[in-house]
Design an enzyme around this catalytic site. Sequence first.
Site, PDB file in Angstrom:
ATOM      1  N   ASP A 270       2.779  -9.926   9.050  1.00 31.81           N
ATOM      2  CA  ASP A 270       3.587  -9.869   7.824  1.00 31.81           C
ATOM      3  C   ASP A 270       4.584  -8.703   7.913  1.00 31.81           C
ATOM      4  O   ASP A 270       5.759  -8.865   7.613  1.00 31.81           O
ATOM      5  CB  ASP A 270       2.651  -9.702   6.616  1.00 31.81           C
ATOM      6  CG  ASP A 270       3.373  -9.826   5.289  1.00 31.81           C
ATOM      7  OD1 ASP A 270       4.451 -10.452   5.257  1.00 31.81           O
ATOM      8  OD2 ASP A 270       2.859  -9.315   4.278  1.00 31.81           O
TER       9      ASP A 270
ATOM     10  N   CYS B 283       0.842  -1.195   0.000  1.00 37.52           N
ATOM     11  CA  CYS B 283       0.000   0.000   0.000  1.00 37.52           C
ATOM     12  C   CYS B 283       0.876   1.243   0.000  1.00 37.52           C
ATOM     13  O   CYS B 283       2.030   1.193   0.431  1.00 37.52           O
ATOM     14  CB  CYS B 283      -0.859   0.041   1.252  1.00 37.52           C
ATOM     15  SG  CYS B 283      -1.863  -1.421   1.384  1.00 37.52           S
TER      16      CYS B 283
ATOM     17  N   TYR C  73      -5.366 -13.288  -4.854  1.00 39.46           N
ATOM     18  CA  TYR C  73      -4.885 -12.857  -3.534  1.00 39.46           C
ATOM     19  C   TYR C  73      -5.631 -13.568  -2.405  1.00 39.46           C
ATOM     20  O   TYR C  73      -6.862 -13.501  -2.345  1.00 39.46           O
ATOM     21  CB  TYR C  73      -5.085 -11.341  -3.456  1.00 39.46           C
ATOM     22  CG  TYR C  73      -4.715 -10.647  -2.164  1.00 39.46           C
ATOM     23  CD1 TYR C  73      -3.612 -11.019  -1.412  1.00 39.46           C
ATOM     24  CD2 TYR C  73      -5.468  -9.562  -1.711  1.00 39.46           C
ATOM     25  CE1 TYR C  73      -3.265 -10.348  -0.250  1.00 39.46           C
ATOM     26  CE2 TYR C  73      -5.125  -8.870  -0.557  1.00 39.46           C
ATOM     27  CZ  TYR C  73      -4.024  -9.269   0.168  1.00 39.46           C
ATOM     28  OH  TYR C  73      -3.693  -8.595   1.309  1.00 39.46           O
TER      29      TYR C  73
ATOM     30  N   HIS D  57      -3.330 -11.846   4.372  1.00 40.66           N
ATOM     31  CA  HIS D  57      -3.536 -10.727   5.296  1.00 40.66           C
ATOM     32  C   HIS D  57      -4.917 -10.672   5.945  1.00 40.66           C
ATOM     33  O   HIS D  57      -5.250  -9.664   6.575  1.00 40.66           O
ATOM     34  CB  HIS D  57      -3.276  -9.381   4.578  1.00 40.66           C
ATOM     35  CG  HIS D  57      -1.880  -9.256   4.076  1.00 40.66           C
ATOM     36  ND1 HIS D  57      -1.578  -9.129   2.746  1.00 40.66           N
ATOM     37  CD2 HIS D  57      -0.695  -9.254   4.717  1.00 40.66           C
ATOM     38  CE1 HIS D  57      -0.261  -9.052   2.587  1.00 40.66           C
ATOM     39  NE2 HIS D  57       0.293  -9.132   3.779  1.00 40.66           N
TER      40      HIS D  57
END
Length: 691
Positions: free
Chosen positions: A265, A30, A169, A172
């Site tokens: 992460d 991000c 994906y 997360h």
Amino acid sequence: MNNNPYSRLFEPVKIGPVVTKNRFYQVPHCCGMGHLRPKAHAAMRETKAKGGWGVVSTEEAEIHPSSDLAPYVEQRIWDKRDIPALRLMTEAVHKHGALAAIELTHSGHNSTNLFSRIPAMSPNAQPVNFLYPKQSRRMSKKDISNFRVWHKRAALNAKEAGFDIVYVYAGHGMSVAQQFILPDMNNRTDEYGGSLENRLRLTRELLEETQEAIGDSCGVAFRFAVDELKGKDGMQFKEEGRAVVELLSEHPDLWDVNVSDWSNDSQTSRFEPNEGYQMPYVEFVKSLTTKPVVGVGRLTSPDLMVKLIDRGALDLIGAARPSIADPYLPNKIKTENTDQIKECIGCNICVSSDNFSVPIRCTQNPTMGEEWRRGWDPEHIKPKLSDQQALVVGSGPAGLECSLQLARRGYQVTLAESKSQLGGRVLFESGLKGLAAWKRVVDNRVHEILQKNNIEIYKESKLTSAHINELEIKNIFIATGSKWRKDGVGRSRRSPIKGIESVKVFTPEEIIQEEQNIKDPVIIYDDEQGYLAGVLADHLSSKGIDVTFVTPASVVSPWTESTLEQKRVQKSLISAGVKIVCNSLIEKIENQTAHLECVFTGAITELSCKSVVMVTERIANTSLYDQLNEQKVSNKPRSIDQNIRLIGDAEAPGLIADAVFSGHLAAQDFEATETDIEKALFMREMPSLND
Ligand code: ADP
Ligand code: SF4
């Protein structure tokens, strides 16, 4: 290159139908730019491609308005109208021979849809993953088939936008595919729930349909979190994590593996000091697939990178934060200038900017996020305009950065520091428990400064205005920092705490310098509500000191929510036996007793203490700046008319990242006219008025 000890890192790797020129892979991250700031986004990613990364990825790209991540600013590929903005990035990245990757995302109950107002949907109906009293609805079969259509359409649009690698994906806790895989988020009884085979059905379909749609010319990557670090309560790499890799081993063209959630992460160095900390979890993946594997874990050291490739742990060196701290990391390894690498310090200021929905910033790399709007690049800075000299007073992060960048521009710089060591506040903070890696802010800069022959350093030189006048240097940068106040004035109260003379009051620096004189019990009073008071509590309690943490906030160190650390901070204080009193102001202190006032009711409780550490507010050290300005105004006779600029904490106390930025900005602005500065303040992306 053949004699380069790191040549293995520059071997090409095939990812389905495409080939990356080397093993440096910027995984999706991000950046607070996304769909709102496409030019800034493209320029930031381009800098990484210029710096040698073989693959450069976007952040999460929403594929449909039913997965709207507002208030966060992520990427968007809802329909064809998003293609031109995305193409800015792919074209910029391709110019430098890198591949462009896009992380297609539907976030399930992780999106609140505050912008689109469409009800969120996920495998089960459940509360959305955001503090908002709203729930997702359970996806029907129709929703699942719609979602598959949207994903395929987004993949086709991504190909049209020029992407070379397209992600499915499942990481997360932020993607609907992962939510289907995880049993505690999927209690369905249809063919998409129950057994692992069933819970994987959707992911398998997405991988197959993406391959079918764009696999002829694009690589299909699968980003999968092999472990949630929750023990038996979640995905574990030795159990279902491994089974998922076994079941899908040859499905994707690339495995991008990590641990979940985001706070695991992107762990900070404060709580996870080891580089490559994810390897124990992800290393097994390569033994189960012939496809290339990329992994992360703040990988910065080229020696470790080569070891990981040699021992078959990874095929590609994944990086988000190391590529932010140093976009030119691959090129520096290629040219064997590894001592020039700006090493990530693991502070997560980059993450905080995404959490505040503003363009990314970085403590180590002040140019990050400023590539387009200010035209900055970490390796290139405009040359000097004249032979003027500069004096920088103070060698904290602001003074060091300012001196270094002025010298890189070619100016002759004199740097004066009153202490015997360069580094200012960083020396103190990096000495505290868990913050050792922060010292890199100083070490990397001092190393570079020492290689320059146009910076003269004077240590143990506390300058006064008289000294400065004698030096006859026209351009003066005052980076004299700030000091913590001791009277209790801060965020919650604007008048001093009464009675504090009855106890020994310390500033954060003093409590460390005078550790042998501390009389406990100690109160650490945190009305700054940043990170420092929590670090001090951890540090002092590890020395066996009896600490109570008092704060008007409702949790310990609330700012650290933005760096993904708050839960770890509070847990570590609780585990260390620190007593925590939240929602309380120190109203007064009498007879070694603090009167704590509840911020809601005003009710008073008493707490005995012998020492108090005040972490409330800082006062900028402006006396030198004020003196110089005073003599300017009073027209005292001097042989030279000085230009004086206040920078860093002396201008406005803030984060180390703010001080570095301030030093950098001052060096960039030097010798620009007021109009130039105003014009170049920064460019803005204006909303288009086309519907
Ligand atoms: P910043 O974060 O803005 O860089 P710091 O507090 O880290 O500020 O650093 C300020 C530095 O300036 C400290 O190392 C301090 O010793 C030094 N300093 C302060 N006043 C003077 C002075 N008059 N002469 C030389 N050095 C000074
Ligand atoms: Fe690393 Fe901190 Fe920069 Fe993020 S902000 S890349 S954690 S140095």
